[in-house]
Design a protein around this motif. Structure first.
Motif, short mmCIF file in Angstrom:
data_model
loop_
_atom_site.label_atom_id
_atom_site.label_comp_id
_atom_site.label_asym_id
_atom_site.label_seq_id
_atom_site.Cartn_x
_atom_site.Cartn_y
_atom_site.Cartn_z
N GLY A 26 -10.25 -9.37 4.82
CA GLY A 26 -9.34 -8.22 4.86
C GLY A 26 -8.85 -7.78 3.49
O GLY A 26 -7.84 -7.06 3.39
N TYR A 27 -9.53 -8.18 2.43
CA TYR A 27 -9.17 -7.79 1.07
C TYR A 27 -9.16 -6.27 0.96
O TYR A 27 -10.09 -5.59 1.43
N ILE A 28 -8.14 -5.73 0.33
CA ILE A 28 -7.97 -4.28 0.26
C ILE A 28 -8.35 -3.79 -1.14
O ILE A 28 -7.85 -4.32 -2.15
N MET A 29 -9.21 -2.80 -1.19
CA MET A 29 -9.58 -2.18 -2.47
C MET A 29 -8.76 -0.91 -2.65
O MET A 29 -8.68 -0.07 -1.75
N ALA A 30 -8.15 -0.79 -3.82
CA ALA A 30 -7.36 0.39 -4.16
C ALA A 30 -8.13 1.26 -5.13
O ALA A 30 -8.78 0.76 -6.06
N ALA A 31 -8.09 2.56 -4.91
CA ALA A 31 -8.79 3.50 -5.77
C ALA A 31 -7.89 4.70 -6.07
O ALA A 31 -6.95 4.99 -5.32
N ARG A 32 -8.19 5.37 -7.15
CA ARG A 32 -7.51 6.62 -7.48
C ARG A 32 -8.58 7.68 -7.69
O ARG A 32 -9.47 7.52 -8.53
N ASN A 33 -8.51 8.73 -6.88
CA ASN A 33 -9.51 9.81 -6.93
C ASN A 33 -10.93 9.25 -6.81
O ASN A 33 -11.85 9.71 -7.49
N GLY A 34 -11.07 8.23 -5.96
CA GLY A 34 -12.38 7.66 -5.71
C GLY A 34 -12.83 6.60 -6.68
O GLY A 34 -13.88 5.99 -6.49
N PHE A 71 1.36 5.62 -7.58
CA PHE A 71 0.20 5.84 -8.45
C PHE A 71 -0.87 6.74 -7.84
O PHE A 71 -1.88 7.00 -8.48
N GLY A 72 -0.67 7.19 -6.61
CA GLY A 72 -1.66 8.05 -5.98
C GLY A 72 -2.91 7.30 -5.55
O GLY A 72 -4.01 7.87 -5.53
N TRP A 73 -2.75 6.04 -5.17
CA TRP A 73 -3.90 5.23 -4.76
C TRP A 73 -4.30 5.51 -3.32
O TRP A 73 -3.46 5.82 -2.47
N GLU A 74 -5.60 5.35 -3.07
CA GLU A 74 -6.13 5.33 -1.72
C GLU A 74 -6.64 3.91 -1.46
O GLU A 74 -6.93 3.17 -2.40
N CYS A 119 0.83 -1.21 0.00
CA CYS A 119 0.00 0.00 0.00
C CYS A 119 0.86 1.26 0.00
O CYS A 119 0.56 2.23 -0.71
N ALA A 120 1.95 1.24 0.77
CA ALA A 120 2.84 2.41 0.81
C ALA A 120 3.47 2.64 -0.56
O ALA A 120 3.55 3.78 -1.04
N PHE A 121 3.89 1.56 -1.21
CA PHE A 121 4.57 1.68 -2.50
C PHE A 121 3.61 2.17 -3.59
O PHE A 121 3.86 3.19 -4.24
N TYR A 122 2.51 1.45 -3.80
CA TYR A 122 1.60 1.82 -4.88
C TYR A 122 0.84 3.10 -4.58
O TYR A 122 0.48 3.84 -5.50
#
Length: 263
Positions: A46-54, A32-35, A25-28
Protein backbone atom coordinates in the motif's frame (compact mmCIF):
# COMPACT_ATOMS: atom_id res chain seq x y z
CA UNK A 1 13.72 21.16 -15.12
CA UNK A 2 15.41 17.99 -16.47
CA UNK A 3 15.25 14.75 -14.52
CA UNK A 4 17.88 14.83 -11.74
CA UNK A 5 21.17 13.18 -12.68
CA UNK A 6 21.81 10.93 -9.70
CA UNK A 7 25.32 9.75 -8.87
CA UNK A 8 26.42 7.22 -6.32
CA UNK A 9 25.83 8.67 -2.86
CA UNK A 10 23.48 11.46 -3.90
CA UNK A 11 19.98 11.71 -2.40
CA UNK A 12 17.60 10.16 -4.91
CA UNK A 13 14.42 9.49 -2.93
CA UNK A 14 12.52 10.60 0.16
CA UNK A 15 9.57 9.13 1.95
CA UNK A 16 7.36 9.86 4.90
CA UNK A 17 6.53 7.32 7.57
CA UNK A 18 3.28 8.51 9.11
CA UNK A 19 0.69 7.39 11.62
CA UNK A 20 -2.11 8.76 9.39
CA UNK A 21 -1.70 8.39 5.64
CA UNK A 22 -5.05 10.01 4.86
CA UNK A 23 -4.17 13.10 6.86
CA UNK A 24 -0.69 13.22 5.34
CA UNK A 25 -2.08 13.07 1.81
CA UNK A 26 -4.62 15.80 2.60
CA UNK A 27 -1.94 18.03 4.13
CA UNK A 28 0.82 17.68 1.53
CA UNK A 29 -1.66 17.56 -1.31
CA UNK A 30 -3.04 20.94 -0.27
CA UNK A 31 0.32 22.49 0.61
CA UNK A 32 2.42 21.32 -2.34
CA UNK A 33 -0.18 20.41 -4.96
CA UNK A 34 0.65 16.71 -4.87
CA UNK A 35 -1.39 13.93 -6.42
CA UNK A 36 -1.27 10.38 -5.04
CA UNK A 37 -1.33 6.80 -6.26
CA UNK A 38 -1.65 3.88 -3.85
CA UNK A 39 0.49 0.88 -4.74
CA UNK A 40 -0.63 -2.73 -4.84
CA UNK A 41 -1.07 -3.99 -1.27
CA UNK A 42 0.43 -7.43 -1.90
CA UNK A 43 3.47 -6.21 -3.86
CA UNK A 44 4.14 -2.86 -2.22
CA UNK A 45 2.22 -2.87 1.07
CA UNK A 46 0.00 0.00 0.00
CA UNK A 47 2.98 2.35 -0.45
CA UNK A 48 1.76 5.70 -1.74
CA UNK A 49 3.57 7.55 -4.53
CA UNK A 50 3.25 11.33 -4.52
CA UNK A 51 3.60 13.36 -7.70
CA UNK A 52 3.31 16.97 -8.77
CA UNK A 53 1.93 17.61 -12.26
CA UNK A 54 2.64 13.98 -13.08
CA UNK A 55 6.27 14.03 -11.89
CA UNK A 56 7.10 11.75 -8.94
CA UNK A 57 8.45 13.59 -5.91
CA UNK A 58 8.14 11.37 -2.79
CA UNK A 59 6.64 8.34 -1.10
CA UNK A 60 4.31 7.96 1.88
CA UNK A 61 3.92 4.83 3.98
CA UNK A 62 1.92 3.88 7.05
CA UNK A 63 3.75 3.33 10.31
CA UNK A 64 3.59 -0.37 11.18
CA UNK A 65 2.28 -1.83 14.47
CA UNK A 66 5.80 -2.84 15.53
CA UNK A 67 6.91 0.80 15.10
CA UNK A 68 4.68 2.15 17.89
CA UNK A 69 6.53 4.85 19.77
CA UNK A 70 8.58 5.94 16.77
CA UNK A 71 7.96 9.51 15.60
CA UNK A 72 6.49 10.28 12.21
CA UNK A 73 9.40 11.37 10.02
CA UNK A 74 10.83 12.02 6.60
CA UNK A 75 13.68 9.76 5.46
CA UNK A 76 16.36 10.31 2.82
CA UNK A 77 17.65 7.57 0.50
CA UNK A 78 21.07 7.75 -1.14
CA UNK A 79 21.73 6.30 -4.57
CA UNK A 80 23.84 3.14 -4.63
CA UNK A 81 24.94 0.90 -7.48
CA UNK A 82 25.04 -2.16 -5.20
CA UNK A 83 22.83 -2.30 -2.10
CA UNK A 84 24.45 -5.51 -0.81
CA UNK A 85 27.95 -4.03 -1.03
CA UNK A 86 26.72 -0.84 0.63
CA UNK A 87 25.24 -2.89 3.49
CA UNK A 88 28.59 -4.60 4.01
CA UNK A 89 30.40 -1.25 3.96
CA UNK A 90 27.93 0.27 6.44
CA UNK A 91 28.63 -2.47 8.97
CA UNK A 92 32.38 -2.45 8.32
CA UNK A 93 32.56 1.26 9.08
CA UNK A 94 30.55 1.39 12.29
CA UNK A 95 26.94 1.48 11.13
CA UNK A 96 24.16 -1.09 11.52
CA UNK A 97 21.43 -2.46 9.27
CA UNK A 98 17.76 -1.92 10.13
CA UNK A 99 16.23 -3.45 6.99
CA UNK A 100 17.44 -5.07 3.80
CA UNK A 101 18.82 -5.23 1.31
CA UNK A 102 15.24 -5.81 0.24
CA UNK A 103 14.15 -6.16 -3.38
CA UNK A 104 11.07 -4.11 -4.24
CA UNK A 105 9.40 -5.99 -7.12
CA UNK A 106 10.04 -4.37 -10.51
CA UNK A 107 11.35 -1.19 -8.86
CA UNK A 108 14.78 -1.65 -7.24
CA UNK A 109 16.47 -2.66 -4.01
CA UNK A 110 16.26 -0.73 -0.75
CA UNK A 111 18.38 -0.65 2.36
CA UNK A 112 17.69 1.13 5.61
CA UNK A 113 20.50 1.56 8.10
CA UNK A 114 21.95 3.61 10.92
CA UNK A 115 25.17 5.42 10.10
CA UNK A 116 28.19 5.42 12.40
CA UNK A 117 27.03 8.69 13.98
CA UNK A 118 23.55 7.36 14.80
CA UNK A 119 21.37 8.81 12.04
CA UNK A 120 18.82 6.62 10.25
CA UNK A 121 19.36 6.68 6.49
CA UNK A 122 18.18 4.81 3.42
CA UNK A 123 19.94 3.63 0.29
CA UNK A 124 18.34 2.81 -3.05
CA UNK A 125 19.68 0.68 -5.88
CA UNK A 126 17.49 1.59 -8.85
CA UNK A 127 15.62 -0.78 -11.08
CA UNK A 128 12.67 0.63 -12.97
CA UNK A 129 12.31 3.38 -10.34
CA UNK A 130 15.31 5.70 -10.35
CA UNK A 131 14.11 8.27 -7.81
CA UNK A 132 12.21 11.54 -7.78
CA UNK A 133 11.56 12.98 -11.22
CA UNK A 134 12.04 16.64 -10.34
CA UNK A 135 13.98 18.61 -7.75
CA UNK A 136 14.49 22.20 -6.61
CA UNK A 137 11.25 23.47 -8.08
CA UNK A 138 8.04 24.31 -6.20
CA UNK A 139 6.50 21.29 -4.53
CA UNK A 140 9.61 19.13 -4.99
CA UNK A 141 12.54 18.26 -2.73
CA UNK A 142 15.25 20.91 -2.91
CA UNK A 143 17.97 20.04 -0.38
CA UNK A 144 18.97 17.32 2.07
CA UNK A 145 20.84 17.94 5.29
CA UNK A 146 22.28 15.71 8.01
CA UNK A 147 22.35 17.23 11.50
CA UNK A 148 25.13 15.24 13.15
CA UNK A 149 26.43 15.22 16.71
CA UNK A 150 29.63 13.55 15.47
CA UNK A 151 30.24 15.88 12.55
CA UNK A 152 33.68 14.69 11.50
CA UNK A 153 32.75 11.05 12.02
CA UNK A 154 29.69 11.49 9.81
CA UNK A 155 31.73 13.07 7.02
CA UNK A 156 34.26 10.24 7.18
CA UNK A 157 31.51 7.61 7.12
CA UNK A 158 29.75 8.96 4.02
CA UNK A 159 33.03 9.62 2.25
CA UNK A 160 34.10 6.03 2.84
CA UNK A 161 30.78 4.23 2.26
CA UNK A 162 29.30 6.41 -0.50
CA UNK A 163 32.30 8.13 -2.01
CA UNK A 164 31.35 11.63 -0.91
CA UNK A 165 33.89 14.38 -1.57
CA UNK A 166 33.22 16.87 1.25
CA UNK A 167 33.61 20.58 0.60
CA UNK A 168 33.86 22.63 3.79
CA UNK A 169 31.78 25.82 3.83
CA UNK A 170 32.56 26.79 7.42
CA UNK A 171 34.70 25.27 10.15
CA UNK A 172 34.41 27.37 13.29
CA UNK A 173 33.19 26.37 16.76
CA UNK A 174 30.03 28.39 16.12
CA UNK A 175 29.20 26.91 12.72
CA UNK A 176 30.58 23.80 11.02
CA UNK A 177 29.03 22.85 7.69
CA UNK A 178 30.18 20.85 4.71
CA UNK A 179 28.56 19.66 1.50
CA UNK A 180 29.02 16.54 -0.57
CA UNK A 181 30.32 18.00 -3.77
CA UNK A 182 30.97 21.66 -4.31
CA UNK A 183 29.02 24.61 -5.68
CA UNK A 184 26.46 23.62 -8.29
CA UNK A 185 27.59 20.01 -7.95
CA UNK A 186 26.73 19.83 -4.24
CA UNK A 187 23.89 17.44 -3.46
CA UNK A 188 23.68 17.23 0.36
CA UNK A 189 24.97 18.93 3.49
CA UNK A 190 26.23 17.96 6.93
CA UNK A 191 25.89 20.33 9.88
CA UNK A 192 27.62 20.03 13.23
CA UNK A 193 24.62 19.77 15.57
CA UNK A 194 26.54 18.86 18.73
CA UNK A 195 25.91 22.27 20.30
CA UNK A 196 22.13 22.38 19.89
CA UNK A 197 20.59 18.92 19.62
CA UNK A 198 19.35 17.76 23.03
CA UNK A 199 20.78 14.55 24.46
CA UNK A 200 17.54 12.67 23.81
CA UNK A 201 17.28 13.77 20.16
CA UNK A 202 19.35 11.60 17.81
CA UNK A 203 21.19 12.91 14.77
CA UNK A 204 18.90 12.96 11.78
CA UNK A 205 18.34 14.01 8.20
CA UNK A 206 16.12 16.94 7.25
CA UNK A 207 14.42 17.51 3.90
CA UNK A 208 13.84 20.93 2.33
CA UNK A 209 11.01 21.47 -0.14
CA UNK A 210 11.05 24.32 -2.64
CA UNK A 211 8.14 26.76 -2.57
CA UNK A 212 7.30 29.97 -4.40
CA UNK A 213 6.88 32.03 -1.23
CA UNK A 214 8.01 30.81 2.19
CA UNK A 215 5.79 33.19 4.15
CA UNK A 216 2.69 32.30 2.17
CA UNK A 217 3.50 28.59 2.47
CA UNK A 218 3.93 28.88 6.24
CA UNK A 219 0.57 30.63 6.51
CA UNK A 220 -1.07 27.92 4.39
CA UNK A 221 0.58 25.13 6.39
CA UNK A 222 -0.65 26.57 9.68
CA UNK A 223 -4.24 26.64 8.43
CA UNK A 224 -3.82 22.96 7.50
CA UNK A 225 -2.76 21.98 11.01
CA UNK A 226 1.03 22.33 10.89
CA UNK A 227 3.20 23.76 13.66
CA UNK A 228 5.82 26.41 12.97
CA UNK A 229 9.14 25.44 14.60
CA UNK A 230 11.51 28.02 13.15
CA UNK A 231 11.41 31.04 10.84
CA UNK A 232 10.58 32.12 8.26
CA UNK A 233 13.98 33.77 8.06
CA UNK A 234 16.37 34.90 5.37
CA UNK A 235 19.55 32.97 4.66
CA UNK A 236 22.22 33.19 2.02
CA UNK A 237 20.32 30.60 0.04
CA UNK A 238 16.73 31.78 0.26
CA UNK A 239 14.04 32.33 2.85
CA UNK A 240 13.60 29.22 4.99
CA UNK A 241 11.30 27.86 7.66
CA UNK A 242 10.96 24.65 9.63
CA UNK A 243 7.55 23.09 10.23
CA UNK A 244 6.00 19.97 11.69
CA UNK A 245 3.08 18.45 9.82
CA UNK A 246 -0.18 17.63 11.67
CA UNK A 247 1.22 14.35 13.05
CA UNK A 248 4.63 15.76 13.94
CA UNK A 249 6.89 14.93 10.99
CA UNK A 250 9.41 17.74 10.56
CA UNK A 251 10.41 19.31 7.26
CA UNK A 252 11.77 22.58 5.92
CA UNK A 253 10.80 24.85 3.07
CA UNK A 254 12.91 27.26 1.04
CA UNK A 255 11.60 29.83 -1.42
CA UNK A 256 14.73 30.19 -3.51
CA UNK A 257 15.31 27.37 -5.99
CA UNK A 258 19.05 27.47 -5.45
CA UNK A 259 19.99 24.34 -3.56
CA UNK A 260 22.08 24.90 -0.47
CA UNK A 261 20.10 26.32 2.46
CA UNK A 262 22.65 25.88 5.24
CA UNK A 263 20.89 26.09 8.57
Amino acid sequence: MPTPDFINGSPCWIDLMTSDTDQACAFYGSLFGWEFEVGDTEKYGGYIMAARNGSTVAGIMARQPDQVGMPDLWSVYLRTDDAAATADAVVAHGGSIHLGPLEVPDQGTMLFFQDSAGAATGAWQPGAMHGFDIAAEPGAPAWFELHAKDYRGALEFYATVFGWQPAVLSDTPEFRYATSGEGENAHAGVMDASAYLPADVPPHWQVYFAVDDADASVAAALTLGATLLEGPQDSGFGRVAQLADPTGARFRIVDDNRQQPAG
